[in-house]
Design a protein around this motif. Structure first.
Motif: not given
Length: 212
Positions: A49-54, A59-61, A66-67
């Motif tokens: 997996v790859a880290e992301v922000t949503v 707020a932002t999390a 999936m990478a």
């Protein structure tokens, strides 16, 4: 090689019904599909997996997605098709390849009769699905096929496995240096003189699709 026998009451419950000779094909297909999803949950713990922000409504999390390159799910025809929907339900972004292999009932060796896979699997995580790990010949040939095309690690998901099949896989890939995992619902007693798992559940392909 790492082996995981999934010890869960729901897995055992569904497998018991699959073993029952009185279970008809429609019920067998449905339960196999459900069982594969449970096994896939355990089998994909190491999926990349790859880290992301949503942005949430508040707020932002931070999270993960999936990478790429996405995993490749490879059912071994024909019985592996009965496990495909259960896998793609859990991994909807995964790509699907097909590998047609059959066990020669005289030699018990695997023979390839069809392939539909990318030529280059460099960097790919692959999930091979085949209901029965019996002698190990078919699964070993399938895993080697994927490694030959550049796969970086392979996880096999099987409804049942025999000790002889696991021993054969371990012997073949002892010095491969590549991660291989087998995830199964049960490790049965042995193979009989015909190479079938005992107590097993019979011929998975025939029970899924009928005798053809």
């Amino acid at each position: 090689m790492e082996t995981l026998v999934v010890d869960h009451p729901l897995v055992a419950h569904k497998l018991t019904t699959l073993r029952d000779v009185r279970t008809d094909s429609p019920t067998f297909r449905r339960l196999a599909d459900e069982l594969v999803t449970l096994l896939a949950y355990e089998a994909t713990r190491d999926v990349r997996v790859a880290e992301v922000t949503v942005d949430t409504p508040v707020a932002t999390a931070r999270g993960v997605r999936m990478a790429k390159p996405y995993p490749l799910v490879v059912p071994i025809l024909r019985a592996g098709l009965g496990m495909l929907d259960g896998m793609t339900r859990l991994l909807p972004t995964a790509e699907v390849g097909f590998l047609g292999m059959i066990r020669n009932e005289s030699t018990l060796q695997a023979e390839t009769y069809a392939t539909r896979l990318p030529d280059d699997l460099s960097g790919r995580q692959c999930y091979v699905v085949d209901p029965m790990l019996a002698t190990g010949g078919t699964l070993a040939a399938a895993v080697q096929f994927l490694f030959d095309r550049g796969a970086v690690d392979v996880t096999a998901i099987c409804l049942l496995a025999a000790p002889e099949g696991l021993a054969y896989m371990d012997k073949v890939f002892a010095n491969s240096g590549k991660p291989i995992r087998v995830v199964t619902a049960a490790l049965d007693e042995r193979l009989n003189e015909n190479g079938y798992i005992v107590p097993g559940l019979g011929d998975a392909g025939d029970r899924l699709y009928g005798v053809v």
